[in-house]
Design a protein around this motif. Structure first.
Motif, short mmCIF file in Angstrom:
data_model
loop_
_atom_site.label_atom_id
_atom_site.label_comp_id
_atom_site.label_asym_id
_atom_site.label_seq_id
_atom_site.Cartn_x
_atom_site.Cartn_y
_atom_site.Cartn_z
N LEU A 140 -9.04 -4.90 -4.58
CA LEU A 140 -8.07 -5.94 -4.89
C LEU A 140 -7.69 -6.72 -3.63
O LEU A 140 -7.48 -7.94 -3.68
N PHE A 141 -7.60 -6.02 -2.51
CA PHE A 141 -7.24 -6.66 -1.24
C PHE A 141 -8.26 -7.73 -0.86
O PHE A 141 -7.91 -8.86 -0.49
N PHE A 142 -9.54 -7.39 -0.96
CA PHE A 142 -10.57 -8.36 -0.59
C PHE A 142 -10.79 -9.40 -1.69
O PHE A 142 -11.25 -10.51 -1.40
N SER A 143 -10.47 -9.06 -2.94
CA SER A 143 -10.65 -10.03 -4.01
C SER A 143 -9.66 -11.19 -3.91
O SER A 143 -9.96 -12.30 -4.35
N ILE A 144 -8.48 -10.94 -3.34
CA ILE A 144 -7.50 -12.01 -3.15
C ILE A 144 -7.53 -12.54 -1.71
O ILE A 144 -6.60 -13.24 -1.30
N PHE A 169 0.84 -1.21 0.00
CA PHE A 169 0.00 0.00 0.00
C PHE A 169 0.87 1.26 0.00
O PHE A 169 0.53 2.25 -0.64
N ILE A 170 1.99 1.20 0.71
CA ILE A 170 2.88 2.36 0.74
C ILE A 170 3.50 2.60 -0.63
O ILE A 170 3.75 3.74 -1.04
N ILE A 171 3.76 1.51 -1.39
CA ILE A 171 4.30 1.66 -2.74
C ILE A 171 3.36 2.50 -3.59
O ILE A 171 3.79 3.47 -4.25
N PHE A 172 2.08 2.17 -3.57
CA PHE A 172 1.13 2.92 -4.40
C PHE A 172 0.87 4.31 -3.81
O PHE A 172 0.47 5.22 -4.55
N MET A 173 1.07 4.48 -2.50
CA MET A 173 0.97 5.82 -1.93
C MET A 173 2.09 6.71 -2.48
O MET A 173 1.85 7.87 -2.85
N ASN A 217 -3.10 -2.19 -15.78
CA ASN A 217 -2.01 -3.04 -15.32
C ASN A 217 -1.87 -3.05 -13.81
O ASN A 217 -1.01 -3.77 -13.28
N MET A 218 -2.70 -2.29 -13.11
CA MET A 218 -2.58 -2.20 -11.67
C MET A 218 -2.87 -3.53 -10.96
O MET A 218 -2.14 -3.92 -10.04
N PRO A 219 -3.93 -4.29 -11.32
CA PRO A 219 -4.15 -5.59 -10.64
C PRO A 219 -2.99 -6.55 -10.78
O PRO A 219 -2.60 -7.21 -9.81
N GLN A 220 -2.40 -6.61 -11.98
CA GLN A 220 -1.26 -7.49 -12.18
C GLN A 220 -0.06 -7.04 -11.34
O GLN A 220 0.63 -7.88 -10.73
N TYR A 223 -6.12 5.30 -6.16
CA TYR A 223 -5.45 4.02 -6.06
C TYR A 223 -5.90 3.24 -4.83
O TYR A 223 -6.04 2.01 -4.88
N PHE A 224 -6.13 3.95 -3.75
CA PHE A 224 -6.50 3.27 -2.50
C PHE A 224 -7.85 2.57 -2.64
O PHE A 224 -8.03 1.45 -2.15
N ILE A 225 -8.81 3.22 -3.31
CA ILE A 225 -10.12 2.58 -3.51
C ILE A 225 -9.97 1.29 -4.31
O ILE A 225 -10.57 0.26 -3.99
N LEU A 226 -9.14 1.34 -5.36
CA LEU A 226 -8.91 0.14 -6.15
C LEU A 226 -8.15 -0.91 -5.35
O LEU A 226 -8.42 -2.12 -5.48
#
Length: 266
Positions: A142-146, A97-101, A240-243, A135-138
């Motif tokens: 993704l967090f709950f999907s995996i 999460f910090i990476i995308f922050m 490409n964000m999910p990958q 990004y955080f919303i996405l």
């Protein structure tokens, strides 16, 4: 026949509660740092209830803890040790999460949208940029999907197998965390590099245009174009964000697994 066995023995009760106390300390510390669990929308009461519920569910399958009096000096240091374990694991899980922050902060700065936090008296109090909030919303989906919440519980369970209560905090764990921070900065640079290059190219073109025609008002023209190009770059890179998230999560879990196994060999 009347027996002399007391109905409530305080010393025996304290002895039985030890098996619940150590996991509770580690879980509560992890929930204070783990992604989404440490969000301001999740109150402290909810974190405590989650820690109590998971402690009650995991205690009977965890290794038997050593017989340590929680009120003794050794028991206090053991409690601090469990808190440090939980904080370390929570910070490791937070790295993706910090990476995308960092990516959101860099892109927002290049687009000029980070100034909204200082110029907007209503929404400027936010500590994160508007791009990272997107990004955080996405990332939440993704967090709950995996099943990220189940992965968090699995990590805390594995930590008790490799880092048992009273085992001590090893240097390899701290070294792995420092390497994880370096990996975090490297990953954020690689993800944001294409957009930063495009934004630098746009700004370079406006710089040349300013040298060719100084009379043009490039401030009124440059900011909208920069924002539009930035939004276009985000639109092109967002699929490409999910990958990227899955790849970074796999690397992070592999790193945590190596830290736990290396700490067990010490």
């Amino acid at each position: 026949m009347v027996t002399a066995t007391p109905l409530l023995d305080a010393s025996q009760l304290m002895h039985d509660m030890q098996a619940y106390w150590w996991p509770f300390c580690r879980l509560l510390a992890l929930f204070s740092m783990a992604p989404l669990f440490n969000h301001k929308a999740v109150s402290i009461r909810i974190r405590v209830l989650l820690a109590l519920a998971i402690t009650a569910a995991l205690t009977h399958v965890l290794p038997v803890p050593p017989d340590i009096n929680p009120l003794s000096l050794k028991g206090i240091f053991t409690s601090i040790e469990q808190i440090l374990f939980g904080v370390l694991l929570g910070l490791m899980l937070q790295l993706v999460f910090i990476i995308f922050m960092l990516v959101g902060e860099v892109i927002s700065t290049q687009m000029g949208m980070s100034m909204a936090r200082y110029n907007d008296p209503t929404n400027g109090v936010s500590s994160s940029s508007i791009v990272y909030q997107l990004y955080f919303i996405l990332l939440v989906f993704l967090f709950f999907s995996i099943d990220g919440h189940l992965l968090t519980v699995s990590v805390i369970y594995q930590s008790f197998l490799y880092w048992p209560v009273g085992g001590g905090l090893h240097y390899l764990g701290i070294e792995g965390f420092l390497r994880g921070i370096a990996w975090m900065f490297a990953a954020s640079v690689l993800i944001s590099l294409p957009i930063v290059f495009c934004m630098a190219l746009v700004q370079f073109c406006f710089g040349l245009l300013n040298r060719i025609s100084p009379a043009m008002n490039l401030f009124s023209l440059g900011f909208p174009i920069t924002i539009l190009v930035g939004l276009l770059c985000i639109y092109l890179t967002l699929p490409n964000m999910p990958q990227s998230y899955l790849h970074l999560t796999r690397e992070l879990l592999d790193t945590i697994g190596r830290i736990l196994q290396e700490g067990n060999r010490v």
